[in-house]
Design a protein around this motif. Structure first.
Motif, PDB file in Angstrom:
ATOM      1  N   UNK A 164      58.861  25.598  86.124  1.00 40.18           N
ATOM      2  CA  UNK A 164      58.248  26.904  86.320  1.00 40.18           C
ATOM      3  C   UNK A 164      59.239  27.993  86.753  1.00 40.18           C
ATOM      4  N   UNK A 165      60.279  27.636  87.479  1.00 34.43           N
ATOM      5  CA  UNK A 165      61.248  28.630  87.940  1.00 34.43           C
ATOM      6  C   UNK A 165      61.917  29.365  86.783  1.00 34.43           C
ATOM      7  N   UNK A 166      61.928  28.762  85.611  1.00 32.92           N
ATOM      8  CA  UNK A 166      62.625  29.355  84.471  1.00 32.92           C
ATOM      9  C   UNK A 166      61.707  30.163  83.568  1.00 32.92           C
ATOM     10  N   UNK A 167      60.421  30.290  83.929  1.00 36.81           N
ATOM     11  CA  UNK A 167      59.524  31.154  83.173  1.00 36.81           C
ATOM     12  C   UNK A 167      59.926  32.604  83.451  1.00 36.81           C
ATOM     13  N   UNK A 168      60.314  33.316  82.414  1.00 34.58           N
ATOM     14  CA  UNK A 168      60.791  34.683  82.587  1.00 34.58           C
ATOM     15  C   UNK A 168      60.645  35.431  81.272  1.00 34.58           C
ATOM     16  N   UNK A 169      60.818  36.748  81.321  1.00 38.14           N
ATOM     17  CA  UNK A 169      60.765  37.555  80.108  1.00 38.14           C
ATOM     18  C   UNK A 169      61.943  38.515  80.087  1.00 38.14           C
ATOM     19  N   UNK A 170      62.317  38.898  78.890  1.00 42.81           N
ATOM     20  CA  UNK A 170      63.406  39.851  78.683  1.00 42.81           C
ATOM     21  C   UNK A 170      62.874  41.004  77.847  1.00 42.81           C
ATOM     22  N   UNK A 171      62.942  42.210  78.384  1.00 43.38           N
ATOM     23  CA  UNK A 171      62.475  43.392  77.661  1.00 43.38           C
ATOM     24  C   UNK A 171      63.533  43.842  76.661  1.00 43.38           C
ATOM     25  N   UNK A 172      63.132  43.943  75.394  1.00 44.37           N
ATOM     26  CA  UNK A 172      64.049  44.316  74.319  1.00 44.37           C
ATOM     27  C   UNK A 172      63.590  45.636  73.712  1.00 44.37           C
ATOM     28  N   UNK A 173      64.441  46.645  73.764  1.00 46.48           N
ATOM     29  CA  UNK A 173      64.128  47.963  73.209  1.00 46.48           C
ATOM     30  C   UNK A 173      64.459  47.996  71.725  1.00 46.48           C
ATOM     31  N   UNK A 188      66.724  34.923  72.245  1.00 47.85           N
ATOM     32  CA  UNK A 188      67.089  35.335  73.595  1.00 47.85           C
ATOM     33  C   UNK A 188      67.413  34.115  74.443  1.00 47.85           C
ATOM     34  N   UNK A 189      68.249  34.331  75.453  1.00 39.60           N
ATOM     35  CA  UNK A 189      68.636  33.230  76.325  1.00 39.60           C
ATOM     36  C   UNK A 189      69.009  33.758  77.702  1.00 39.60           C
ATOM     37  N   UNK A 190      68.967  32.850  78.679  1.00 42.07           N
ATOM     38  CA  UNK A 190      69.279  33.187  80.063  1.00 42.07           C
ATOM     39  C   UNK A 190      70.134  32.078  80.664  1.00 42.07           C
ATOM     40  N   UNK A 191      71.004  32.455  81.590  1.00 39.76           N
ATOM     41  CA  UNK A 191      71.857  31.460  82.239  1.00 39.76           C
ATOM     42  C   UNK A 191      71.222  30.856  83.486  1.00 39.76           C
ATOM     43  N   UNK A 192      70.036  31.330  83.858  1.00 40.85           N
ATOM     44  CA  UNK A 192      69.431  30.795  85.070  1.00 40.85           C
ATOM     45  C   UNK A 192      67.960  31.095  85.163  1.00 40.85           C
ATOM     46  N   UNK A 193      67.370  30.791  86.311  1.00 39.64           N
ATOM     47  CA  UNK A 193      65.937  31.020  86.522  1.00 39.64           C
ATOM     48  C   UNK A 193      65.658  32.459  86.917  1.00 39.64           C
ATOM     49  N   UNK A 194      64.395  32.749  87.218  1.00 42.27           N
ATOM     50  CA  UNK A 194      64.054  34.054  87.782  1.00 42.27           C
ATOM     51  C   UNK A 194      64.765  34.235  89.113  1.00 42.27           C
ATOM     52  N   UNK A 195      65.192  35.441  89.416  1.00 40.22           N
ATOM     53  CA  UNK A 195      65.755  35.666  90.750  1.00 40.22           C
ATOM     54  C   UNK A 195      64.701  35.402  91.828  1.00 40.22           C
ATOM     55  N   UNK A 196      65.094  34.692  92.865  1.00 42.59           N
ATOM     56  CA  UNK A 196      64.229  34.427  94.019  1.00 42.59           C
ATOM     57  C   UNK A 196      62.963  33.649  93.646  1.00 42.59           C
ATOM     58  N   UNK A 197      63.039  32.802  92.638  1.00 43.52           N
ATOM     59  CA  UNK A 197      61.880  31.980  92.259  1.00 43.52           C
ATOM     60  C   UNK A 197      61.483  31.093  93.438  1.00 43.52           C
ATOM     61  N   UNK A 198      60.164  31.071  93.757  1.00 42.13           N
ATOM     62  CA  UNK A 198      59.741  30.317  94.935  1.00 42.13           C
ATOM     63  C   UNK A 198      58.251  29.973  94.904  1.00 42.13           C
ATOM     64  N   UNK A 199      57.696  29.738  93.723  1.00 43.68           N
ATOM     65  CA  UNK A 199      56.265  29.426  93.656  1.00 43.68           C
ATOM     66  C   UNK A 199      56.007  27.939  93.444  1.00 43.68           C
ATOM     67  N   UNK A 200      57.038  27.119  93.591  1.00 43.52           N
ATOM     68  CA  UNK A 200      56.830  25.688  93.440  1.00 43.52           C
ATOM     69  C   UNK A 200      56.843  25.259  91.986  1.00 43.52           C
ATOM     70  N   UNK A 201      56.576  23.977  91.783  1.00 38.87           N
ATOM     71  CA  UNK A 201      56.618  23.428  90.434  1.00 38.87           C
ATOM     72  C   UNK A 201      55.686  22.235  90.366  1.00 38.87           C
ATOM     73  N   UNK A 202      55.576  21.651  89.191  1.00 37.88           N
ATOM     74  CA  UNK A 202      54.662  20.517  89.041  1.00 37.88           C
ATOM     75  C   UNK A 202      55.040  19.354  89.945  1.00 37.88           C
ATOM     76  N   UNK A 203      56.317  19.271  90.290  1.00 36.33           N
ATOM     77  CA  UNK A 203      56.762  18.189  91.165  1.00 36.33           C
ATOM     78  C   UNK A 203      56.304  18.388  92.608  1.00 36.33           C
ATOM     79  N   UNK A 204      55.977  19.636  92.972  1.00 32.34           N
ATOM     80  CA  UNK A 204      55.582  19.922  94.347  1.00 32.34           C
ATOM     81  C   UNK A 204      54.120  20.341  94.471  1.00 32.34           C
ATOM     82  N   UNK A 205      53.441  20.628  93.354  1.00 29.30           N
ATOM     83  CA  UNK A 205      52.036  21.034  93.398  1.00 29.30           C
ATOM     84  C   UNK A 205      51.150  19.901  93.916  1.00 29.30           C
TER      85      UNK A 205
END
Length: 218
Positions: A164-173, A188-205
Motif C-alpha cells: 500500500x505504501x507504493x500506491x501513488x499518482x503522477x500528474x502528467x500535463x 510512468x515509474x517511481x523510485x520509492x513510495x509516497x512521501x511519509x506513507x504511514x497507513x499500514x499494510x495488509x501485513x499489519x491490518x
C-alpha cells in the motif's frame, strides 16, 4: 510513395537518439519526459518520471468491427521500447525503479478501444514490465481527451502490487495532445513510495468485515 517496411533490431539499440526511422514508421509527433522529486523523511528523495509519446492514430476512420491487432502488434512494442528507455535514463536504471504504471488517451476522432489496443496488450505491458524488471500487472488509466488535459497516472509496486505504501499518482500535463486523430501513450515509474506513507499494510491490518458497521461512532 511510401517505402516498404524494413526489419530492425531494437533489442539492444538505444532509442534515446536517432529515432527518425521509428518516428516515421509509427507516426510519432512528439516524445517527452516529465520528472519530479518528492522529498521524503530522513532527507531521502523519491524521483518520479513519465515518458510520453504522441502518435498518429492508425485506426482513425475505421469502424468498430475493424481488427486492431495487426497495427497494435506492430506499434505497441516500439512504444514500450521508446518509453522505457527514457524512464531508465531518467531514473537511473531498472534497479532504481520501485513502482510503475501506464496510461493512454485517444483523441476525439478515435474510440476508447484504440487506446486500449496499444497498452492493454502483452506487446506493450510485457515489454514495459521486463525492461523495468517488474512482475506486477501494470495499473493504468485510459480515456478520450482533447489537448490541454491533466492526466493522473496511477502507480503501484512493480513486484508487490498490494504494498500500500507504493500506491501513488503522477500528474502528467498534456498541453498540445492528443489532437483529434492522435493517441497519447504514457509509461510512468517511481523510485520509492509516497512521501511519509504511514497507513499500514495488509501485513499489519487487523481483520475487518462489515461487522464493524454495528458499532460506528458518529
Amino acid at each position: 510513395m511510401t517505402p516498404p517496411p524494413t526489419t530492425v533490431d531494437l533489442f539492444a539499440r538505444s532509442t534515446l537518439n536517432d529515432i527518425g526511422d521509428i518516428a516515421r514508421a509509427i507516426g510519432l509527433r512528439r516524445l517527452s519526459t516529465q520528472i519530479e522529486e518528492a522529498p521524503g523523511p530522513n532527507g531521502g528523495t523519491t524521483h518520479r518520471a513519465a515518458a510520453i509519446a504522441v502518435i498518429r492514430n492508425p485506426w482513425t476512420g475505421t469502424g468498430t468491427d475493424h481488427d486492431l491487432a495487426p497495427e497494435g502488434e506492430r506499434i505497441a512494442p516500439v512504444l514500450a521500447k521508446l518509453l522505457t528507455d527514457r524512464l531508465l535514463d531518467a531514473l537511473g536504471g531498472a534497479e532504481a525503479v520501485a513502482a510503475f504504471g501506464k496510461a493512454a488517451l485517444v483523441g476525439a476522432h478515435g474510440e476508447l478501444e484504440h487506446a486500449a489496443a496499444l497498452i492493454h496488450t502483452p506487446y506493450f505491458g510485457n515489454l514495459v514490465r521486463e525492461a523495468l524488471e517488474g512482475t506486477s500487472i501494470l495499473c493504468f488509466a485510459d480515456g478520450r481527451a482533447e489537448p490541454g488535459e491533466l492526466l493522473r497516472v496511477p502507480l503501484w509496486h512493480k513486484t508487490a502490487a498490494a504494498t500500500r505504501d507504493y500506491y501513488q499518482t503522477l500528474d502528467v500535463a498534456l498541453p498540445d495532445a492528443p489532437h483529434a486523430d492522435e493517441i497519447v501513450v504514457i509509461a510512468a515509474a517511481s523510485t520509492g513510495p509516497r512521501p511519509h506513507a504511514r497507513i499500514g499494510d495488509r501485513a499489519t491490518d487487523r481483520p475487518i468485515t462489515s461487522e464493524i458497521l454495528k458499532e460506528i461512532t458518529l
